[in-house]
Write a protein that holds these residues in place. Structure first.
Motif, PDB file in Angstrom:
ATOM      1  N   ALA A 286       2.536 -12.961   5.530  1.00 34.96           N
ATOM      2  CA  ALA A 286       3.548 -12.137   6.202  1.00 34.96           C
ATOM      3  C   ALA A 286       3.183 -10.677   6.031  1.00 34.96           C
ATOM      4  O   ALA A 286       4.006  -9.850   5.621  1.00 34.96           O
ATOM      5  CB  ALA A 286       4.930 -12.437   5.631  1.00 34.96           C
ATOM      6  N   ASP A 287       1.934 -10.326   6.329  1.00 35.42           N
ATOM      7  CA  ASP A 287       1.460  -8.958   6.080  1.00 35.42           C
ATOM      8  C   ASP A 287       2.169  -7.912   6.921  1.00 35.42           C
ATOM      9  O   ASP A 287       2.175  -6.731   6.566  1.00 35.42           O
ATOM     10  CB  ASP A 287      -0.056  -8.868   6.268  1.00 35.42           C
ATOM     11  CG  ASP A 287      -0.503  -9.342   7.650  1.00 35.42           C
ATOM     12  OD1 ASP A 287       0.361  -9.758   8.453  1.00 35.42           O
ATOM     13  OD2 ASP A 287      -1.719  -9.312   7.909  1.00 35.42           O
ATOM     14  N   ASP A 288       2.802  -8.318   8.045  1.00 33.93           N
ATOM     15  CA  ASP A 288       3.517  -7.339   8.860  1.00 33.93           C
ATOM     16  C   ASP A 288       4.833  -6.919   8.218  1.00 33.93           C
ATOM     17  O   ASP A 288       5.482  -5.979   8.676  1.00 33.93           O
ATOM     18  CB  ASP A 288       3.768  -7.904  10.256  1.00 33.93           C
ATOM     19  CG  ASP A 288       4.558  -9.199  10.227  1.00 33.93           C
ATOM     20  OD1 ASP A 288       4.439  -9.944   9.228  1.00 33.93           O
ATOM     21  OD2 ASP A 288       5.278  -9.476  11.208  1.00 33.93           O
ATOM     22  N   LYS A 289       5.249  -7.607   7.149  1.00 37.65           N
ATOM     23  CA  LYS A 289       6.487  -7.259   6.449  1.00 37.65           C
ATOM     24  C   LYS A 289       6.236  -6.450   5.174  1.00 37.65           C
ATOM     25  O   LYS A 289       7.157  -6.120   4.439  1.00 37.65           O
ATOM     26  CB  LYS A 289       7.278  -8.522   6.110  1.00 37.65           C
ATOM     27  CG  LYS A 289       7.822  -9.257   7.330  1.00 37.65           C
ATOM     28  CD  LYS A 289       8.651 -10.449   6.915  1.00 37.65           C
ATOM     29  CE  LYS A 289       9.373 -11.067   8.108  1.00 37.65           C
ATOM     30  NZ  LYS A 289       8.443 -11.505   9.166  1.00 37.65           N
ATOM     31  N   ILE A 290       4.961  -6.164   4.901  1.00 42.46           N
ATOM     32  CA  ILE A 290       4.636  -5.361   3.717  1.00 42.46           C
ATOM     33  C   ILE A 290       5.101  -3.927   3.935  1.00 42.46           C
ATOM     34  O   ILE A 290       4.821  -3.323   4.978  1.00 42.46           O
ATOM     35  CB  ILE A 290       3.120  -5.389   3.439  1.00 42.46           C
ATOM     36  CG1 ILE A 290       2.677  -6.809   3.076  1.00 42.46           C
ATOM     37  CG2 ILE A 290       2.758  -4.421   2.314  1.00 42.46           C
ATOM     38  CD1 ILE A 290       1.176  -6.950   2.911  1.00 42.46           C
ATOM     39  N   THR A 291       5.812  -3.387   2.971  1.00 41.54           N
ATOM     40  CA  THR A 291       6.320  -2.015   3.082  1.00 41.54           C
ATOM     41  C   THR A 291       5.657  -1.058   2.093  1.00 41.54           C
ATOM     42  O   THR A 291       5.833   0.152   2.205  1.00 41.54           O
ATOM     43  CB  THR A 291       7.846  -1.989   2.839  1.00 41.54           C
ATOM     44  OG1 THR A 291       8.116  -2.533   1.543  1.00 41.54           O
ATOM     45  CG2 THR A 291       8.576  -2.803   3.902  1.00 41.54           C
ATOM     46  N   ASP A 292       4.925  -1.588   1.160  1.00 40.12           N
ATOM     47  CA  ASP A 292       4.278  -0.734   0.172  1.00 40.12           C
ATOM     48  C   ASP A 292       3.216   0.126   0.849  1.00 40.12           C
ATOM     49  O   ASP A 292       2.281  -0.374   1.478  1.00 40.12           O
ATOM     50  CB  ASP A 292       3.645  -1.601  -0.919  1.00 40.12           C
ATOM     51  CG  ASP A 292       3.163  -0.766  -2.090  1.00 40.12           C
ATOM     52  OD1 ASP A 292       2.094  -0.151  -1.957  1.00 40.12           O
ATOM     53  OD2 ASP A 292       3.843  -0.745  -3.123  1.00 40.12           O
ATOM     54  N   THR A 293       3.345   1.440   0.697  1.00 45.12           N
ATOM     55  CA  THR A 293       2.465   2.363   1.414  1.00 45.12           C
ATOM     56  C   THR A 293       1.015   2.282   0.960  1.00 45.12           C
ATOM     57  O   THR A 293       0.101   2.518   1.757  1.00 45.12           O
ATOM     58  CB  THR A 293       2.968   3.800   1.239  1.00 45.12           C
ATOM     59  OG1 THR A 293       3.049   4.091  -0.163  1.00 45.12           O
ATOM     60  CG2 THR A 293       4.352   3.970   1.871  1.00 45.12           C
ATOM     61  N   THR A 294       0.793   1.957  -0.303  1.00 43.17           N
ATOM     62  CA  THR A 294      -0.579   1.907  -0.802  1.00 43.17           C
ATOM     63  C   THR A 294      -1.354   0.750  -0.181  1.00 43.17           C
ATOM     64  O   THR A 294      -2.537   0.882   0.146  1.00 43.17           O
ATOM     65  CB  THR A 294      -0.598   1.764  -2.329  1.00 43.17           C
ATOM     66  OG1 THR A 294       0.087   0.574  -2.698  1.00 43.17           O
ATOM     67  CG2 THR A 294       0.081   2.948  -2.992  1.00 43.17           C
ATOM     68  N   VAL A 295      -0.680  -0.390  -0.009  1.00 40.38           N
ATOM     69  CA  VAL A 295      -1.343  -1.527   0.623  1.00 40.38           C
ATOM     70  C   VAL A 295      -1.501  -1.276   2.112  1.00 40.38           C
ATOM     71  O   VAL A 295      -2.543  -1.580   2.715  1.00 40.38           O
ATOM     72  CB  VAL A 295      -0.564  -2.827   0.357  1.00 40.38           C
ATOM     73  CG1 VAL A 295      -1.180  -3.987   1.114  1.00 40.38           C
ATOM     74  CG2 VAL A 295      -0.557  -3.126  -1.131  1.00 40.38           C
ATOM     75  N   LEU A 296      -0.488  -0.707   2.725  1.00 38.94           N
ATOM     76  CA  LEU A 296      -0.591  -0.405   4.153  1.00 38.94           C
ATOM     77  C   LEU A 296      -1.737   0.556   4.425  1.00 38.94           C
ATOM     78  O   LEU A 296      -2.437   0.438   5.446  1.00 38.94           O
ATOM     79  CB  LEU A 296       0.733   0.198   4.658  1.00 38.94           C
ATOM     80  CG  LEU A 296       1.934  -0.770   4.687  1.00 38.94           C
ATOM     81  CD1 LEU A 296       3.192  -0.028   5.088  1.00 38.94           C
ATOM     82  CD2 LEU A 296       1.651  -1.925   5.646  1.00 38.94           C
ATOM     83  N   ALA A 297      -1.945   1.510   3.533  1.00 37.91           N
ATOM     84  CA  ALA A 297      -3.055   2.451   3.707  1.00 37.91           C
ATOM     85  C   ALA A 297      -4.385   1.727   3.666  1.00 37.91           C
ATOM     86  O   ALA A 297      -5.306   2.046   4.432  1.00 37.91           O
ATOM     87  CB  ALA A 297      -2.994   3.521   2.625  1.00 37.91           C
ATOM     88  N   GLN A 298      -4.511   0.748   2.789  1.00 32.21           N
ATOM     89  CA  GLN A 298      -5.752  -0.035   2.716  1.00 32.21           C
ATOM     90  C   GLN A 298      -5.949  -0.855   3.982  1.00 32.21           C
ATOM     91  O   GLN A 298      -7.060  -0.975   4.498  1.00 32.21           O
ATOM     92  CB  GLN A 298      -5.714  -0.968   1.505  1.00 32.21           C
ATOM     93  CG  GLN A 298      -5.744  -0.258   0.167  1.00 32.21           C
ATOM     94  CD  GLN A 298      -5.752  -1.244  -0.967  1.00 32.21           C
ATOM     95  OE1 GLN A 298      -6.783  -1.861  -1.246  1.00 32.21           O
ATOM     96  NE2 GLN A 298      -4.611  -1.383  -1.625  1.00 32.21           N
ATOM     97  N   LEU A 299      -4.864  -1.420   4.501  1.00 28.74           N
ATOM     98  CA  LEU A 299      -4.962  -2.219   5.723  1.00 28.74           C
ATOM     99  C   LEU A 299      -5.390  -1.355   6.901  1.00 28.74           C
ATOM    100  O   LEU A 299      -6.197  -1.785   7.736  1.00 28.74           O
ATOM    101  CB  LEU A 299      -3.628  -2.894   6.010  1.00 28.74           C
ATOM    102  CG  LEU A 299      -3.151  -3.948   5.002  1.00 28.74           C
ATOM    103  CD1 LEU A 299      -1.789  -4.496   5.387  1.00 28.74           C
ATOM    104  CD2 LEU A 299      -4.163  -5.084   4.905  1.00 28.74           C
ATOM    105  N   ARG A 300      -4.870  -0.118   6.964  1.00 32.43           N
ATOM    106  CA  ARG A 300      -5.208   0.765   8.084  1.00 32.43           C
ATOM    107  C   ARG A 300      -6.641   1.259   7.998  1.00 32.43           C
ATOM    108  O   ARG A 300      -7.367   1.296   8.985  1.00 32.43           O
ATOM    109  CB  ARG A 300      -4.241   1.953   8.112  1.00 32.43           C
ATOM    110  CG  ARG A 300      -2.854   1.624   8.650  1.00 32.43           C
ATOM    111  CD  ARG A 300      -2.083   2.896   8.958  1.00 32.43           C
ATOM    112  NE  ARG A 300      -1.879   3.690   7.756  1.00 32.43           N
ATOM    113  CZ  ARG A 300      -0.799   3.605   6.982  1.00 32.43           C
ATOM    114  NH1 ARG A 300       0.157   2.734   7.292  1.00 32.43           N
ATOM    115  NH2 ARG A 300      -0.673   4.354   5.913  1.00 32.43           N
ATOM    116  N   ARG A 301      -7.051   1.638   6.785  1.00 35.39           N
ATOM    117  CA  ARG A 301      -8.392   2.205   6.634  1.00 35.39           C
ATOM    118  C   ARG A 301      -9.463   1.128   6.490  1.00 35.39           C
ATOM    119  O   ARG A 301     -10.642   1.416   6.614  1.00 35.39           O
ATOM    120  CB  ARG A 301      -8.439   3.124   5.410  1.00 35.39           C
ATOM    121  CG  ARG A 301      -7.663   4.416   5.606  1.00 35.39           C
ATOM    122  CD  ARG A 301      -8.117   5.470   4.601  1.00 35.39           C
ATOM    123  NE  ARG A 301      -7.845   5.052   3.239  1.00 35.39           N
ATOM    124  CZ  ARG A 301      -6.742   5.384   2.563  1.00 35.39           C
ATOM    125  NH1 ARG A 301      -5.803   6.097   3.155  1.00 35.39           N
ATOM    126  NH2 ARG A 301      -6.562   4.990   1.316  1.00 35.39           N
TER     127      ARG A 301
END
Length: 815
Positions: free
Chosen positions: A790-805
């Motif tokens: 359920a990666d689209d429900k992750i709200t932690d900014t540090t993990v989201l930054a890794q997913l984007r970069r």
């Protein structure tokens, strides 16, 4: 420098000139003798060379001056020189003593104890009047020396004893001040509690004698003197018991001097053969061998423990068996542990038991009933100490209704009962810990039991039953054909039933191990365990097995299967000690670069050794060790009291599998490859190893993890989003896909295998039943899979930054 310098009286100029008169001439004369004697290598014994005969003929005053001239020299052999100069016929003055101490203070304080040799010899020769104003300084100096472990033990003890005699002469104390001194909390506590007993007629002499025992074993001459003093002292045996009882209740580490005294008192107690003396000896043994929780296994009183263990093994009754068996599972100190194992072996041989059987028969039931509960009325409430799973707990109820906590009335009006109950919980908990380790250790033994013995020891015993009832056992009528089953409670008692629920015939019983079963049986029992919702106390049905490889047969005496890994040392050391391995601690000091961890298997008949070494970072200035590298695993067979190296092919399959499983556990849990933040540390020393290990072929432990996942995943809500390959669990999220390595738990993002850093602080697997709870990485992998699906429900900014970069940031998500 301590406080003693400020307390030291000052000499008048006249007194100083009198002390130093003729010192230069005496110094030249004695050094001339020493220069000649040096050709005999006099460092070890200068007074044994022919030239020393001339010194012995010198007048008393000349020898006094020579002793003062030599005072304070730190060269090897100086203490022997001073002692032979300052013989009993030499008269010293108070000014001589003050001058000597002033010299020590001017030189910067006590060094290795050599500079205190002469003042320690002078002090006891002075009168009480001469010593009166020196007591504060001598007391402070004695306390400083007593705590100075840079001084050799013998020198420290001799110095404190001699100064103590001078202090006692000045103060008129009947109890020697060097006994039960304030170097620890035990001495002052005993003096305050039983001071009147300590000065009773004959008691000081008895205590002094007890403190003179330099070895664990007492000589016949020492024991004869002990018996005479016990008879002469006022209530001597009762005094011994009172002091030892105070130590057992004290429960803390003691000074080396107190340890020596307690060792002698233990020998005094051993002269009594009644049951109460045995029980007290057992309590003293347990206290002496125990270690502070924050320490690295060093006992409260090592010398006392070593002596008491041996003496306890020679006693009759249940207390010695239970105490020693409990210590065998809890003591980490190598010196004490080896004595405990030897004592248990000796005790078992005397009673006709094997070491393993001794441990088994010694398990304390703590007064618990067959249901694992101890119920006690406390005021208007009922308190219950009970075993829940693998833990002990205390619960209160009123009129049959359980309460959430401890009632306020119990806390206020029944403090003593509450303290006893809480202590009972701790004692039951300690037995549970040692029993879990002992029962798991049986997996390396070829033990069999008769059906009645097995049932009484593993199913009816209130403590051991919490493990035995959840394990798989085998029964046989002829010792050849074995059938596996799980325990089930019937109206007539416990019986073994197969997977279909059919009762198995009674016969011999042994603990089931997958190394003796075929693949079909192992897989069938794994499926049955999951279907039944049974959680075993440790991996058994899902246990990894390790068979010899051609490479290990070729190396003959060692295995390199787990060599070359880089481990987080402090975590690895804690884990191997927790698994019962003994090892010297790695350090950056000379001699601490390598260590050999050892553990006994197969009922103590086999021993495995695991080599590991410090990984030195030349740029690091740290004194503690961060990492170690792994090396060989070897085996040895017991030969009496010695160990003989054994070829790999001779090691029993159960012993080999269990030993290698432990080493695999050390590597699998503490390798830097399992550290999800390692790639972000900017340190290249181990990068090649890390990259290789995070995608490596699965070890047996990881293969079992894969099999467990294959059975668990279809039961989960994310079943349609995951796929298992040989080494990875692939998770399809809504943003991208991920691969979780089953050996390290590290996550790579597709399609470019970019590393994703996620640190699981607490594994969350919902209500999913796990068949065992001693593989934290399994829970971690499942929790990561649930989150990533359920990666689209992750709200932690540090993990989201890794997913984007698409790259690691060095940050982590705490799940």
């Amino acid at each position: 420098m301590g406080d003693w310098e400020a307390l030291l009286p000052r000499l008048t100029e006249t007194e100083r000139r009198q002390v130093e008169a003729g010192l230069a001439e005496a110094d030249e004369r004695i050094r001339a003798v020493l220069r000649t004697a040096s050709t005999y290598h006099w460092e070890s014994s200068v007074t044994s060379v022919p030239e020393w005969a001339t010194v012995r003929s010198w007048p008393v005053e000349e020898r006094r001056r020579a002793a003062l001239a030599m005072h304070g020299e730190s060269a090897s052999g100086t203490s022997d020189v001073v002692r032979n100069l300052a013989t009993a016929d030499v008269t010293f003055t108070r000014a001589d003593l003050v001058w000597c101490l002033d010299v020590v203070a001017c030189r910067g304080g006590v060094d290795n104890g050599t500079d205190l040799e002469l003042p320690a010899l002078i002090a006891p020769r002075l009168t009480a009047a001469e010593l009166a104003d020196l007591v504060p300084a001598l007391s402070a100096l004695s306390s400083e020396v007593a705590d100075d472990y840079f001084i050799a033990a013998a020198t420290r003890r001799r110095t404190v004893t001699l100064f103590g005699r001078a202090i006692d002469r000045a103060t008129g104390s009947r109890l020697p001040s060097w006994l039960l001194h304030d170097g620890d909390t035990f001495g002052p506590a005993v003096r305050a509690e039983v001071g009147d007993v300590l000065v009773a007629p004959g008691v000081p002499e008895l205590l002094e004698h007890c403190a003179t025992l330099d070895r664990p074993t007492a000589t016949a001459k020492w024991l004869r003197r002990l018996d005479d003093l016990l008879a002469a002292a006022n209530h001597g045996p009762q005094m011994v018991r009172r002091l030892l009882d105070a130590f057992a209740a004290h429960g803390r580490s003691v000074h080396d001097d107190s340890d020596r005294l307690l060792r002698g008192l233990v020998w005094a107690l051993s002269r009594e053969r009644d049951e109460e003396a045995t029980d007290l000896l057992a309590r003293v043994t347990a206290t002496a061998a125990a270690a502070p929780r924050q320490a690295s296994g060093f006992p409260h009183a090592q010398r006392t423990a070593i002596t008491a263990v041996r003496l306890l093994a020679d006693r009759d009754g249940d207390a010695p068996v239970r105490t020693l068996a409990r210590l065998a599972g809890t003591v980490r100190n190598r010196a004490v542990r080896s004595r405990v194992e030897a004592a248990l072996t000796s005790l078992g041989a005397r009673r006709g038991w094997s070491l393993s059987e001794v441990m088994e028969l010694a398990v304390d039931d703590h007064g618990l009933g067959p249901d694992g509960r101890l119920r006690t009325p406390v005021g208007s409430y009922e308190a219950t100490v009970e075993i829940a799973g693998d833990r002990a707990r205390l619960i209160f109820a009123r009129d049959g209704v359980p309460l959430k906590g401890v009632p306020a009335q119990v806390k206020q009006a029944h403090g003593d009962e509450l303290a006893w109950l809480r202590d009972a919980v701790k004692r039951v908990g300690a037995t549970l810990v040692s029993e879990r380790q002992r029962v798991e250790g049986l997996l390396s033994e070829e033990r069999t039991w008769s059906y009645p013995d097995w049932s009484s020891r593993f199913l009816d015993h209130p403590v051991t039953a919490t493990f035995g009832r959840r394990l798989l056992w085998e029964t046989s009528g002829d010792g050849q054909r074995w059938t596996a089953g799980l325990p089930r409670r019937d109206p007539d008692g416990w019986t073994l039933v197969d997977r279909a629920g059919r009762a198995l015939p009674h016969g011999q019983v042994r603990l089931w191990h997958p190394v003796r079963a075929d693949t079909a049986e192992v897989l069938a029992w794994r499926e049955h365990l999951l279907a039944a919702g049974l959680t075993q106390p440790f991996k058994q049905v899902f246990r990894e097995i390790y068979l010899r490889t051609p490479a290990e047969e070729k190396t003959h005496t060692y295995s390199n299967r787990f060599a070359g890994h880089i481990l987080r040392y402090r975590q690895a050391n804690a884990l191997l000690r927790g698994r019962g391995w003994q090892a010297g601690y790695l350090s950056t000091w000379d001699g601490g670069y390598e260590s050999e961890a050892t553990k006994a298997f197969g009922g103590g008949e086999w021993r495995a050794s695991f080599d590991h070494a410090l990984v030195d970072n030349p740029e690091s200035r740290r004194y503690d060790v961060e990492h170690c590298s792994t090396d060989q695993v070897r085996f040895a067979r017991r030969d009496g009291t010695a160990w003989q190296p054994a070829p790999i092919v001779d090691v029993p399959p159960l012993v080999f599998s269990e030993a290698m499983r432990d080493v695999d556990l050390f590597v699998g849990v503490t390798s830097i490859a399992t550290d999800p933040e390692w790639a972000d540390r900017g340190e290249d020393r181990f990068s090649a190893y890390w990259r290789r290990a995070v995608v490596a072929e699965l070890t047996p432990s990881a293969q079992v993890r894969r099999d467990a996942l294959a059975r668990l995943l279809p039961r989960m809500a994310i079943a349609d989003r995951v796929d298992l390959s040989d080494r990875h669990l692939r998770v399809r999220g809504n943003l991208r896909a991920y691969r979780i390595h089953l050996g390290s738990g590290n996550v790579m993002m597709e399609p470019d295998d970019t590393y994703l850093c996620i640190v699981a602080a607490r594994a969350r697997t919902g209500r999913l039943h796990l068949p065992f709870d001693d593989d934290p990485l399994l829970s971690t992998i499942l929790s990561k899979a649930i989150m990533l699906a359920a990666d689209d429900k992750i709200t932690d900014t540090t993990v989201l930054a890794q997913l984007r970069r698409g790259g690691a940031t060095g940050q982590s998500l705490i799940m």
